[in-house]
Motif scaffolding. Sequence first.
Motif, PDB file in Angstrom:
ATOM      1  N   LEU A 192     -22.725  81.786 -30.137  1.00  0.00           N
ATOM      2  CA  LEU A 192     -23.755  82.145 -29.160  1.00  0.00           C
ATOM      3  C   LEU A 192     -24.704  83.202 -29.727  1.00  0.00           C
ATOM      4  N   VAL A 193     -24.113  84.262 -30.293  1.00  0.00           N
ATOM      5  CA  VAL A 193     -24.948  85.369 -30.792  1.00  0.00           C
ATOM      6  C   VAL A 193     -25.839  84.883 -31.945  1.00  0.00           C
ATOM      7  N   ILE A 194     -25.223  84.205 -32.913  1.00  0.00           N
ATOM      8  CA  ILE A 194     -26.018  83.732 -34.058  1.00  0.00           C
ATOM      9  C   ILE A 194     -27.011  82.666 -33.603  1.00  0.00           C
ATOM     10  N   GLY A 195     -26.592  81.830 -32.659  1.00  0.00           N
ATOM     11  CA  GLY A 195     -27.488  80.788 -32.145  1.00  0.00           C
ATOM     12  C   GLY A 195     -28.714  81.400 -31.489  1.00  0.00           C
ATOM     13  N   VAL A 196     -28.513  82.421 -30.683  1.00  0.00           N
ATOM     14  CA  VAL A 196     -29.652  83.061 -30.005  1.00  0.00           C
ATOM     15  C   VAL A 196     -30.570  83.738 -31.030  1.00  0.00           C
ATOM     16  N   ILE A 197     -29.946  84.413 -32.005  1.00  0.00           N
ATOM     17  CA  ILE A 197     -30.761  85.075 -33.044  1.00  0.00           C
ATOM     18  C   ILE A 197     -31.539  84.020 -33.839  1.00  0.00           C
ATOM     19  N   ALA A 198     -30.823  82.960 -34.245  1.00  0.00           N
ATOM     20  CA  ALA A 198     -31.464  81.909 -35.048  1.00  0.00           C
ATOM     21  C   ALA A 198     -32.619  81.292 -34.283  1.00  0.00           C
ATOM     22  N   HIS A 199     -32.394  81.103 -32.997  1.00  0.00           N
ATOM     23  CA  HIS A 199     -33.388  80.375 -32.227  1.00  0.00           C
ATOM     24  C   HIS A 199     -34.615  81.223 -31.907  1.00  0.00           C
ATOM     25  N   SER A 200     -34.384  82.484 -31.582  1.00  0.00           N
ATOM     26  CA  SER A 200     -35.557  83.324 -31.341  1.00  0.00           C
ATOM     27  C   SER A 200     -36.287  83.544 -32.662  1.00  0.00           C
ATOM     28  N   ASN A 201     -35.532  83.555 -33.774  1.00  0.00           N
ATOM     29  CA  ASN A 201     -36.170  83.634 -35.087  1.00  0.00           C
ATOM     30  C   ASN A 201     -37.060  82.415 -35.329  1.00  0.00           C
ATOM     31  N   LEU A 202     -36.607  81.265 -34.855  1.00  0.00           N
ATOM     32  CA  LEU A 202     -37.447  80.062 -34.989  1.00  0.00           C
ATOM     33  C   LEU A 202     -38.758  80.251 -34.222  1.00  0.00           C
ATOM     34  N   GLY A 203     -38.677  80.906 -33.072  1.00  0.00           N
ATOM     35  CA  GLY A 203     -39.902  81.232 -32.340  1.00  0.00           C
ATOM     36  C   GLY A 203     -40.807  82.121 -33.170  1.00  0.00           C
ATOM     37  N   THR A 207     -29.229  74.739 -29.318  1.00  0.00           N
ATOM     38  CA  THR A 207     -29.039  76.112 -28.846  1.00  0.00           C
ATOM     39  C   THR A 207     -28.856  76.133 -27.334  1.00  0.00           C
ATOM     40  N   GLY A 208     -29.614  75.298 -26.642  1.00  0.00           N
ATOM     41  CA  GLY A 208     -29.511  75.253 -25.179  1.00  0.00           C
ATOM     42  C   GLY A 208     -28.114  74.850 -24.744  1.00  0.00           C
ATOM     43  N   LEU A 209     -27.568  73.814 -25.359  1.00  0.00           N
ATOM     44  CA  LEU A 209     -26.208  73.385 -25.000  1.00  0.00           C
ATOM     45  C   LEU A 209     -25.196  74.474 -25.312  1.00  0.00           C
ATOM     46  N   CYS A 210     -25.406  75.143 -26.434  1.00  0.00           N
ATOM     47  CA  CYS A 210     -24.484  76.228 -26.816  1.00  0.00           C
ATOM     48  C   CYS A 210     -24.536  77.363 -25.785  1.00  0.00           C
ATOM     49  N   ILE A 211     -25.745  77.727 -25.368  1.00  0.00           N
ATOM     50  CA  ILE A 211     -25.877  78.834 -24.403  1.00  0.00           C
ATOM     51  C   ILE A 211     -25.258  78.433 -23.056  1.00  0.00           C
ATOM     52  N   ILE A 212     -25.568  77.221 -22.587  1.00  0.00           N
ATOM     53  CA  ILE A 212     -25.035  76.805 -21.279  1.00  0.00           C
ATOM     54  C   ILE A 212     -23.502  76.705 -21.338  1.00  0.00           C
ATOM     55  N   SER A 213     -22.985  76.205 -22.456  1.00  0.00           N
ATOM     56  CA  SER A 213     -21.515  76.111 -22.549  1.00  0.00           C
ATOM     57  C   SER A 213     -20.882  77.491 -22.579  1.00  0.00           C
ATOM     58  N   TRP A 269     -34.879  82.757 -43.042  1.00  0.00           N
ATOM     59  CA  TRP A 269     -33.877  83.182 -42.058  1.00  0.00           C
ATOM     60  C   TRP A 269     -33.471  82.033 -41.154  1.00  0.00           C
ATOM     61  N   MET A 270     -34.437  81.189 -40.821  1.00  0.00           N
ATOM     62  CA  MET A 270     -34.138  80.042 -39.964  1.00  0.00           C
ATOM     63  C   MET A 270     -33.066  79.166 -40.610  1.00  0.00           C
ATOM     64  N   GLY A 271     -33.275  78.813 -41.880  1.00  0.00           N
ATOM     65  CA  GLY A 271     -32.311  77.952 -42.568  1.00  0.00           C
ATOM     66  C   GLY A 271     -30.950  78.604 -42.674  1.00  0.00           C
ATOM     67  N   THR A 272     -30.963  79.877 -43.028  1.00  0.00           N
ATOM     68  CA  THR A 272     -29.706  80.591 -43.224  1.00  0.00           C
ATOM     69  C   THR A 272     -28.954  80.753 -41.909  1.00  0.00           C
ATOM     70  N   LEU A 273     -29.656  81.182 -40.880  1.00  0.00           N
ATOM     71  CA  LEU A 273     -28.990  81.428 -39.595  1.00  0.00           C
ATOM     72  C   LEU A 273     -28.516  80.128 -38.950  1.00  0.00           C
ATOM     73  N   TYR A 274     -29.322  79.068 -39.040  1.00  0.00           N
ATOM     74  CA  TYR A 274     -28.871  77.800 -38.452  1.00  0.00           C
ATOM     75  C   TYR A 274     -27.678  77.234 -39.221  1.00  0.00           C
ATOM     76  N   GLY A 275     -27.643  77.461 -40.536  1.00  0.00           N
ATOM     77  CA  GLY A 275     -26.477  77.039 -41.313  1.00  0.00           C
ATOM     78  C   GLY A 275     -25.225  77.757 -40.830  1.00  0.00           C
ATOM     79  N   LEU A 276     -25.358  79.059 -40.633  1.00  0.00           N
ATOM     80  CA  LEU A 276     -24.232  79.859 -40.145  1.00  0.00           C
ATOM     81  C   LEU A 276     -23.839  79.439 -38.730  1.00  0.00           C
ATOM     82  N   TYR A 277     -24.852  79.205 -37.905  1.00  0.00           N
ATOM     83  CA  TYR A 277     -24.625  78.782 -36.516  1.00  0.00           C
ATOM     84  C   TYR A 277     -23.859  77.463 -36.475  1.00  0.00           C
ATOM     85  N   LEU A 278     -24.283  76.518 -37.316  1.00  0.00           N
ATOM     86  CA  LEU A 278     -23.614  75.209 -37.335  1.00  0.00           C
ATOM     87  C   LEU A 278     -22.156  75.367 -37.756  1.00  0.00           C
ATOM     88  N   THR A 279     -21.920  76.201 -38.761  1.00  0.00           N
ATOM     89  CA  THR A 279     -20.543  76.430 -39.210  1.00  0.00           C
ATOM     90  C   THR A 279     -19.697  76.990 -38.060  1.00  0.00           C
TER      91      THR A 279
END
Lengths: 187, 393
Positions: free
Chosen positions: B179-190, B79-85, B144-154
């Motif tokens: 970026l949007v799904i990555g941020v949602i997925a990642h804060s969801n992981l929190g 997620t960090g690399l995705c956000i910085i990019s 949600w973590m599994g689903t969102l990260y799957g979508l993020y990876l796609t």
Amino acid sequence: MARYGMVLDYKNCINCKACEVACKEENGVLLGADAHRIWVGVDEIKGEYPLLDIVSSTFMPSQCQHCDNAPCEEVCPTHATYYDDNGVVRVDIDKCILCSYCMNACPYDARYVDSRTMTVDKCNFCSDTRLSNGEVTTACQATCPTKVRIFGDLDDPDSEISEILRTREHFTLKPHLGTKPKLFYVM
Amino acid sequence: MNLKNIIPIKEGFTLKSLFEYEKTPLNNFVAVTTISLVLLFFMGVITYLMHGHHAYNVTREHPWGLLIGMYVFFVVSSTGLCIISSFGHVFNIKEFKIIGKRAIAGAIIAILSGFAVIAFEIGHPVTMMIYNVLSPGLTSAIWWMGTLYGLYLTLIIFEFILLQKNDHKWGWYFSLGGLVIGVIAHSNLGSVFGFLIARPISNGVFYPVYFILSAMITGSYLIFLLYGFRYKMNFPPEVTAMLTKLAKVLGLLLAILIFFEAWKFLTAIYGGKPEKADVALHILGGANFWIGEFLLGMLIPFIIVIYSKGKAIHTLVWASITGMVGIFFMRYDLVHDTQLFPMQTLKIREYQLAPTWIEYFPSFAEIAISIGAIGIAIAMYYVASKAFELDHR
């Protein structure tokens, strides 16, 4: 359908652990899995000899609290943990993925990994072995020599458990968490 | 169908070409280290396959261990690399436009490495794939973590393909989506930790926010490391400009993180709330926090940024190594500290076990899979850098 709960008249407990043995036998809990499905907590005598506070020593039987608002059910990603028609919090082992989230989410430490199935199990008020056969007792209740445990339908105003909850002061564990346990400790 | 029709692959890329590299001492060191780590990973996996979950030192009182920490470490990196990019690719900040391909390749590799770790932590991964679909637990943060990260990876895989094809129009949509799904997925992981009402030290808003902040810091460290290794410290001017700007961003992020951490502990301790204040004090009494998290993960890089006003980019490449070690401790501690306080304790009337902190040290299998997965990530990155054009034009 019933809404089963249990009252624990814990001051009657003599820590004979018959309930733990009966539970293990009834539900196939493996030897050595101490304090897993049900257990008796011991509050040791306070003070120093000869000034011992004898009444401070208590035994506190405990187990899954069968919360009406169970955190373990809420966090389960596959609905392996679910409420059955009797309000009992149960586990469908075919759906359990062993992510252990429920173990972390349970404030009462009531969940454990069953080494036979490698799924996360818990007390189910003997639903498989007794309630499904029309019985309305649990193994721990049936075996208790001092009648610590009273099991019954909380929705039935004529049940013994309802009567006790109406007439005796009682408390639940960690009520501030909003889990609404269906195990009640009477004073 | 030819793979080259889907994604452009470098001319001359063959399996044999993977064994051809410049034989410098540094490259040889990295090659030997990577192969050793990959072997370690498979030794861990074999141990797991022979003994199942019994190969791990997780217990009833401490059901989550190093593998969960390492999984979080990898997905935070992704997620960090995705956000910085996205600074360059989504928000059009000029200096960051050059990092898109390399950062997104890194993001894909990091999350795949995370999945490689979590696959051996989840007891029944096949059951998970079936019942995540047939019986979804929508109130579960893990679902949600599994689903969102799957979508993020796609999304980021599509983004990478489009970047390789220089299709910046569609690439922009996918990078925004990633970026949007990555941020949602990642804060969801929190929130997996934040939702734990049973664990007062973790329960609350802190982790969902902290995860995004620390992801950005992790992404910054990784960009320094990836570019430091790519150019062997001889940066071209545009990379120097990007890293100098990134150093300033990193300094700001670290300042915010230190500020967050200070208030997290002060609010946890103030008032002496049971299961929170005592746990916080226990954490502050350990070297993991002060040396692992604070010194290595925050203070050393922060001092370098402040002292050099962000210009010491060569030093920051080295500091990024300590930074990533610090990030590892942050992830490990996050998991361990959550479970420090025993749920059954004696002498508080409703509990049972003696009042002591829950102990945990990972087993060989856990260490091998976790540390070995770093080798898997480096190996995948090496193949990606051979097969695809990751440099800017």
